[in-house]
Design an enzyme around this catalytic site. Structure first.
Site, PDB file in Angstrom:
ATOM      1  N   ASP A   2       0.689  -1.435  -0.302  1.00 56.83           N
ATOM      2  CA  ASP A   2       0.031   0.023   0.037  1.00 56.83           C
ATOM      3  C   ASP A   2       1.279   1.454   0.013  1.00 56.83           C
ATOM      4  OD1 ASP A   2      -2.820   1.038   0.347  1.00 56.83           O
ATOM      5  OD2 ASP A   2      -1.491   1.407   2.084  1.00 56.83           O
TER       6      ASP A   2
ATOM      7  N   GLU B 134      14.774 -15.266  -0.787  1.00 58.29           N
ATOM      8  CA  GLU B 134      15.190 -16.775  -0.012  1.00 58.29           C
ATOM      9  C   GLU B 134      14.082 -17.774   0.279  1.00 58.29           C
ATOM     10  OE1 GLU B 134      15.560 -14.933   4.506  1.00 58.29           O
ATOM     11  OE2 GLU B 134      16.935 -13.238   3.863  1.00 58.29           O
TER      12      GLU B 134
END
Length: 537
Positions: A203, A255
């Site tokens: 956002d 990751e």
């Protein structure tokens, strides 16, 4: 459904507004168990992923975009166990799950902000936010910035300091120059990634970093209005420092296996500037608001398409397309106004009303055009039903903070957030087991209900269902645009996409086999006004 590591490049992602999707317990508020129970609908419709607007603990002053705890679920919506069940069930159905992340500001009820108020000026707790002394004798705001919801962007505390809130007074802006803030959000990312989410819609992604000296800026900011690229650069939006933040986030996502993604809500222009958010080491997608804002005119739409594709191709990113979301008037109503009418931030009963039939006709054509473009597409809940804006909602039901902060001059976004109709003859049209509905549903909702459309030839739901199947079958999301001579038409792979914006019917090429049309062709096999056709030649 998409499983490959770069699934987002051609994904169709469906936005769920949790308050208004499905209510499992009859309290009138949608919830996570309700969403989980309706996920098979999304699987049947043919989308690839679901994006959930905020469901975190919140006082709900801005419909959950005022987050009090980023690692929990608001009791209105359920608990963490319900979030886990939703993610598990979505994955079982082959759907990816994207959650909203709100990093520009917290709720004023967040533990950090409460600690900042208690600690006082100069404290480490206040350094997590943007506190400043006032001007003059301290009784004037530190600068001239205005909230996008209306009024000043500063609120004075009892001890005399002021804090910045670019949105509602209950949404204090975080200080992203503070390492503690940066570490906290890396931890929040990992919390939800460990629970299995496939990405984050970020956002106000262009708003985290402010110019250090907080220079005065008197230009008007409007909620989701974008910025004038020819105007002076604003000191609170699209600062260079945001990019290193997203680079650090990208390293965290990389990751994890499975292609986890970041999606920017960034009202940034021009397209080349927005594309900087989706460079290879930053985000994966950015919402294409210039496309949403483009008028129903062929030249303007073609220019936006070309600019968007060129800018994103230059950085190796996919392009996204979107027509509606929880912040704008639904396109089935927006397109019912005369061509060229500026987009309004909400419609009330006393405002000029759109032509409902024309709006739906153009909305169906616009959707088929959009889904024929290469890249990723976003759908907003209910648009597959052809839902219009609730344009006659009584003002006493409005909850959007823009309504109050604008002095009742801006209707706000409640009209596009009305709970969905699932069953025409059920209480609350099947939204929940009772009549309760947190916003009133119009009496016309029955005609749009899902059970009135599934299996009905020519219905809007069947149009979306067919389009999504054909889009996947013909690989349109991984294709390219080749403009054709004559009317508005382009080829994407083996599919010809034709939209007629003119007053006269348009001929299809000889031998064309129609795959799908937003409305029936005329008796001579021509494309009528405000109709889009997919065909193979």
């Amino acid at each position: 459904m998409l499983q490959n590591h770069d699934w987002w490049r051609d994904a169709v992602i469906y936005q769920v507004y949790p308050r208004s999707f499905a209510d499992s317990d009859g309290d009138g508020m949608g919830d996570l168990p309700g969403i989980t129970g309706r996920l098979p609908h999304l699987r049947e419709l043919g989308v690839d992923a679901v994006w959930l607007s905020p469901f975190y603990p919140s006082p709900q002053h801005d419909a959950g975009y005022d987050v009090a705890d980023y690692r929990g679920v608001d009791p209105r919506f359920g608990g963490l166990g319900d979030a886990d069940k939703l993610i598990t069930e979505a994955h079982h159905l082959g759907l990816k799950v994207i959650v909203d992340l709100v990093p520009n500001h917290t709720s004023s009820e967040h533990a950090w902000f409460q600690a900042a108020l208690a600690a006082g000026p100069g404290s480490p707790e206040r350094e997590r936010y943007i506190f400043r002394d006032g001007e003059g004798a301290g009784d004037q705001p530190p600068n001239s910035w205005k909230s996008v919801f209306g009024g000043d962007a500063w609120e004075r505390t009892p001890d005399g300091q002021w804090y910045l809130h670019l949105f509602d007074v209950s949404q204090p802006d975080l200080n992203w120059d503070n390492p503690e803030v940066r570490e906290e959000f890396l931890s929040i990312l990992r919390f939800w990634l460990d629970r299995g989410v496939d990405g984050f819609r970020v956002d106000v992604a262009h708003g985290l970093v402010k110019e250090r000296n907080l220079a005065d800026w008197t230009n008007t900011s409007t909620i989701l209005g974008g910025l004038d690229p020819a105007g002076p650069p604003p000191p609170m939006w699209d600062q260079e420092g945001v990019h290193e933040i997203y680079q650090s986030w990208r390293r965290v996502l990389d990751e994890y296996e499975g292609g986890r993604i970041l999606v920017a809500e960034a009202w940034v222009a021009p397209a080349s500037r927005l594309a900087r958010y989706v460079r290879p080491d930053e985000m994966h997608q950015a919402f294409n608001f210039p496309y949403l804002d483009a008028p129903w005119k062929p030249a303007e739409l073609r220019q936006v398409i070309d600019d968007s594709l060129a800018a994103n191709n230059a950085v190796g990113a996919t392009t996204t397309w979107v027509l509606s979301n929880h912040d704008v008037v639904r396109h089935a109503s927006r397109l019912g106004f005369p061509v060229g009418t500026p987009r309004v931030p909400g419609i009330g009963a006393e405002d000029p009303q759109p032509d409902t039939a024309l709006g739906l006709r153009r909305a169906r054509a616009a959707t088929l055009l959009m889904l024929g473009l290469p890249g990723s597409a976003y759908l907003y809940q209910g648009e597959e039903l052809g839902l219009p804006e609730h344009t006659t909602m009584p003002d006493e039901f409005r909850e959007d903070p823009a309504w109050e902060r604008s002095g009742h001059t801006e209707r706000g976004r409640d009209g596009c957030r009305v709970p969905l109709p699932w069953e025409a003859d059920a209480p609350s049209y099947g939204f929940g087991p009772a009549d309760a509905s947190w916003l009133p549903q119009p009496a016309t909702w029955a005609e749009y209900a899902l059970d009135r459309q599934q299996g009905v030839a020519g219905s809007t739901w069947e149009l979306y269902h067919s389009a999504l199947g054909l889009r996947r079958e013909h690989g349109l999301g991984r294709g390219s645009v080749a403009w054709q001579d004559g009317p508005f038409a382009f080829r994407n792979g083996d599919v010809l996409v034709v939209t007629n914006f003119g007053a006269e019917p348009v001929e299809l090429p000889a031998g064309a086999r129609v795959l799908l049309s937003s409305e029936p062709l005329d008796d001579d096999g021509r494309v009528p006004t405000d109709v889009t056709v997919w065909a193979v030649v």
